[in-house]
Design an enzyme around this catalytic site. Structure first.
Site, PDB file in Angstrom:
ATOM      1  N   CYS A   2      -6.696  -3.020  -2.247  1.00 44.05           N
ATOM      2  CA  CYS A   2      -6.369  -1.782  -2.936  1.00 44.05           C
ATOM      3  C   CYS A   2      -5.790  -2.075  -4.313  1.00 44.05           C
ATOM      4  O   CYS A   2      -5.635  -3.228  -4.709  1.00 44.05           O
ATOM      5  CB  CYS A   2      -5.343  -0.979  -2.125  1.00 44.05           C
ATOM      6  SG  CYS A   2      -5.831  -0.712  -0.410  1.00 44.05           S
ATOM      7  N   ARG A  50      -7.294   3.162  -2.614  1.00 39.84           N
ATOM      8  CA  ARG A  50      -7.603   2.416  -1.399  1.00 39.84           C
ATOM      9  C   ARG A  50      -9.054   1.965  -1.319  1.00 39.84           C
ATOM     10  O   ARG A  50      -9.980   2.750  -1.566  1.00 39.84           O
ATOM     11  CB  ARG A  50      -7.287   3.267  -0.158  1.00 39.84           C
ATOM     12  CG  ARG A  50      -7.445   2.484   1.139  1.00 39.84           C
ATOM     13  CD  ARG A  50      -7.239   3.345   2.351  1.00 39.84           C
ATOM     14  NE  ARG A  50      -7.318   2.525   3.574  1.00 39.84           N
ATOM     15  CZ  ARG A  50      -7.691   2.974   4.757  1.00 39.84           C
ATOM     16  NH1 ARG A  50      -7.999   4.254   4.893  1.00 39.84           N
ATOM     17  NH2 ARG A  50      -7.746   2.172   5.795  1.00 39.84           N
ATOM     18  N   GLY A  79      -4.053  -5.901  -0.176  1.00 38.91           N
ATOM     19  CA  GLY A  79      -4.333  -7.195   0.422  1.00 38.91           C
ATOM     20  C   GLY A  79      -4.626  -7.113   1.897  1.00 38.91           C
ATOM     21  O   GLY A  79      -4.950  -6.054   2.429  1.00 38.91           O
ATOM     22  N   GLU A  80      -4.492  -8.252   2.557  1.00 42.05           N
ATOM     23  CA  GLU A  80      -4.722  -8.338   3.992  1.00 42.05           C
ATOM     24  C   GLU A  80      -3.667  -9.243   4.622  1.00 42.05           C
ATOM     25  O   GLU A  80      -3.379 -10.322   4.092  1.00 42.05           O
ATOM     26  CB  GLU A  80      -6.109  -8.920   4.302  1.00 42.05           C
ATOM     27  CG  GLU A  80      -7.272  -8.138   3.734  1.00 42.05           C
ATOM     28  CD  GLU A  80      -7.456  -6.762   4.342  1.00 42.05           C
ATOM     29  OE1 GLU A  80      -6.860  -6.507   5.421  1.00 42.05           O
ATOM     30  OE2 GLU A  80      -8.187  -5.945   3.756  1.00 42.05           O
ATOM     31  N   ASP A 103      -2.996  -2.981   9.241  1.00 40.87           N
ATOM     32  CA  ASP A 103      -2.037  -4.035   8.916  1.00 40.87           C
ATOM     33  C   ASP A 103      -0.944  -3.508   7.987  1.00 40.87           C
ATOM     34  O   ASP A 103       0.178  -4.025   7.967  1.00 40.87           O
ATOM     35  CB  ASP A 103      -2.739  -5.246   8.303  1.00 40.87           C
ATOM     36  CG  ASP A 103      -3.480  -4.933   7.015  1.00 40.87           C
ATOM     37  OD1 ASP A 103      -3.885  -3.775   6.821  1.00 40.87           O
ATOM     38  OD2 ASP A 103      -3.663  -5.857   6.199  1.00 40.87           O
ATOM     39  N   SER A 378     -14.920 -16.688   0.451  1.00 42.55           N
ATOM     40  CA  SER A 378     -15.246 -17.596  -0.644  1.00 42.55           C
ATOM     41  C   SER A 378     -14.689 -18.995  -0.378  1.00 42.55           C
ATOM     42  O   SER A 378     -13.654 -19.149   0.284  1.00 42.55           O
ATOM     43  CB  SER A 378     -14.657 -17.057  -1.958  1.00 42.55           C
ATOM     44  OG  SER A 378     -14.653 -18.042  -2.973  1.00 42.55           O
ATOM     45  N   GLY A 379     -15.360 -20.002  -0.920  1.00 35.43           N
ATOM     46  CA  GLY A 379     -14.874 -21.381  -0.826  1.00 35.43           C
ATOM     47  C   GLY A 379     -13.907 -21.752  -1.925  1.00 35.43           C
ATOM     48  O   GLY A 379     -13.536 -22.929  -2.050  1.00 35.43           O
TER      49      GLY A 379
END
Length: 614
Positions: A2, A50, A79-80, A103, A378-379
């Protein structure tokens, strides 16, 4: 994922300022296209845009909860939190009752239980703000590695904050000024923690809590990269890395929206994609993977010092072995050089950061992916964590008493600092700025008892990459992805993995004489032989000479505007030479300088900043 913003003004009631708060919030619409919300009470106003990822109907923000005395606590969160399930269970056992499955609510109720110390319990990428009515204070928190951005701007009676500078710059109290240190930060290719380039603005540093109350502003560091003895033998270390990666990828695959992986054909993205494919395959799922390519690049590839091979054949090897649903996103030079695309990139960063076609291609890649997925793994950051760059093995870079990536940056990527006028070059004195930043950075590196000079030097190089260099790339990836509403997760930035690998000695990180030895062996069973044997190759850049031709034409158009303020910084004579050089033979330095000049000029047109050199 967000966009958050807000304003605290202890001397006024902000209920009459909702229009201003709404304007700040709307600048974050790219980060949150799915919903919007504002919350205003007394001296505090919070705004939220959001991007719905988890609990699509229940995770709306700003989110509030009441203390026992009835006073509200309000949260805006970006975020997460990957361990939110465990947090919910612990909080429920302590008497908390949840009304959503998000979360976000776990973080909010975690704050009610532990205050700002909730940050220490979170595993994830996050930036959030809490207004605590009872304590009359704002709490700003940023994740350990700085994956998610968060800025603030102190005012005479409070503070403005936002996920990106644009949210703060939308407020009439925020001046659009860039001073000498801001310019130095733009051109030095370093990332000073807390520096926001815009005058008066600051970043919340990674691993830091900033609180604002009537007594002023206070900072508290809740996490930093610490030195610890490594006790595990090589086999145990490899097994531990794999164990961590399995857990990290499993957590980061959780989403209520379509997911995918970014696949470049290098070790990092290939290992991450293969892990994700195996885990989803256990439940009958299939990973989508995407790669960027340039029209004609694979067929007409020319090897150079940095890139010995094109990516596409390796990408396809991984996709076949892992069984992914794969798609190549093929770009052409016209799109890469398009001024509208350049403007989108600058608008995403609010700054002319100067990564040229690599910025444009990343943005266009994410824009194409967003048509299919909302979350991408992503790496990014594996090179910094495991030691993958050439400078880790370059004896000159190892010995240099400066940021090691700067030792050969000019010869490999071009020195766009050469575009400045002699007067600006002298005034900025970038060499001294870089040295001051280097001395400040290395003084925080802790030496292990008995650590050899060589091992300590390599620890220092790893520390610099993890606390300075990686933040440049994380910032770039966040802005490019969120500009199109795509959430990019970075498994290699999990702080447990970072801490563990940072403290493995260099002799173990490179036990077979190659880069990223621990990662390669930890995932060897998942990789095609071609990728296992492949040498590190940087993010691709177009080799099409038509790209340089387009840059030169844009430069000529700029030269036709002799009164443009960019010529207060850029040497007009240099630009004229670069614009008329034989395009197929243009040097990397000239191409880089053209890109940086065009970025600067367009940024001036878009933001009308006041820029001072001394």
């Amino acid at each position: 994922m967000c966009g958050i913003t807000g304003w605290v003004s202890f001397d006024r009631d902000l209920r009459s300022e909702r229009e201003t708060v709404d304007a700040m919030t709307e600048t974050m619409s790219c980060r949150g296209p799915d919903d919007r919300g504002t919350w205003v009470q007394g001296p505090a106003a919070l705004g939220h845009r959001r991007l719905a990822i988890i609990d699509l109907p229940g995770g709306r923000q700003p989110m509030t909860a009441d203390r026992a005395d009835g006073s509200p606590v309000a949260l805006v969160y970006s975020g997460e939190t990957y361990n939110f399930g465990e947090l919910r269970d612990e909080l429920a056992s302590r008497g908390h009752r949840f009304t959503t499955a998000s979360d976000t609510e776990a973080v909010l109720r975690g704050y009610l239980e532990w205050g700002e110390a909730v940050a220490e319990r979170l595993n994830g990428m996050f930036a959030f703000a809490v207004w605590d009515e009872q304590r009359q204070r704002l709490v700003l928190v940023r994740d350990r590695m700085g994956i998610k951005p968060l800025y603030y701007y102190p005012t005479p009676d409070g503070v403005l904050f936002g996920s990106e500078p644009k949210a703060i710059l939308a407020h009439p109290l925020a001046a659009r000024k860039v001073g000498p240190d801001g310019l130095r930060e733009l051109f030095a290719f370093v990332k000073t923690p807390g520096h926001a380039i815009w005058e008066g603005m600051h970043e919340v540093a990674p691993g830091t809590v900033v609180t604002v109350d009537r007594d002023g502003l206070h900072r508290h560091v809740y996490w930093s990269l610490r030195t610890r003895a490594h006790q595990d033998d090589p086999d145990t270390s490899i097994a531990r890395v794999r164990e961590l990666l399995d857990d990290i990828v499993r957590r980061q695959l959780v989403a209520d929206v379509p997911r995918c992986t970014l696949l470049s054909g290098g070790l990092d993205s290939s290992a991450m994609t293969a892990l994700a494919a195996r885990q989803l395959g256990e439940t009958g799922g299939r990973v989508r993977s995407f790669a960027v390519d340039f029209a004609g690049r694979t067929e007409h590839f020319v090897a150079d010092e940095l890139r010995a091979t094109p990516d596409t054949p390796f990408v396809h090897d991984v996709a076949r072995l892992a069984g992914t649903d794969h798609q190549d996103i093929v770009l052409d030079s016209a799109h890469l050089a398009d001024l509208d695309v350049r403007a989108e990139v600058i608008g995403a960063r609010d700054l002319p950061m100067g990564f040229g076609d690599m910025d444009a291609s990343l943005y266009l890649l994410f824009k194409a992916i967003r048509q299919h997925s909302t979350v991408a793994l992503s790496g990014e950051s594996a090179d910094e964590v495991f030691g993958g760059y050439q400078q880790f093995f370059d004896e000159e870079a190892r010995k240099a008493r400066t940021f090691p990536w700067l030792v050969r940056v000019a010869e490999r990527f071009g020195d766009d600092g050469n575009i400045l006028t002699p007067a600006v070059t002298d005034a900025l004195d970038l060499g001294s700025y870089i040295q001051d930043g280097y001395r400040c950075a290395v003084q925080d590196v802790e030496r292990l008892d008995g650590e050899s000079d060589f091992e300590f030097r390599m620890r220092t190089i790893c520390y610099l990459h993890l606390t300075r260099f990686v933040r440049i790339l994380l910032d770039r990836k966040d802005r490019a992805s969120m500009a199109v509403g795509l959430e990019v997760r970075v498994p290699f930035c999990d702080h447990r993995l970072v801490e563990y690998v940072y403290n493995t000695p260099w002799s173990l990180k490179s036990f077979d004489g190659r880069e990223k030895s621990l990662l390669r062996e930890a995932t060897a069973d998942l990789l095609p032989q071609s990728v296992y044997d492949r040498v590190k190759s940087p993010y691709p850049s177009t080799q099409d000479p038509q790209y340089a031709v387009a840059l030169q034409q844009h430069a000529k158009d700029l030269l036709s505007r002799p009164s443009h303020p960019v010529f207060g910084l850029v040497d007009r004579t240099w630009l004229e030479r670069a614009a008329h050089h034989d395009a197929p033979r243009i040097t990397q330095a000239s191409r880089s300088g053209l890109e940086r000049t065009l970025d600067l000029a367009l940024w001036w047109d878009m933001y009308s900043p006041t820029v001072t050199v001394s």
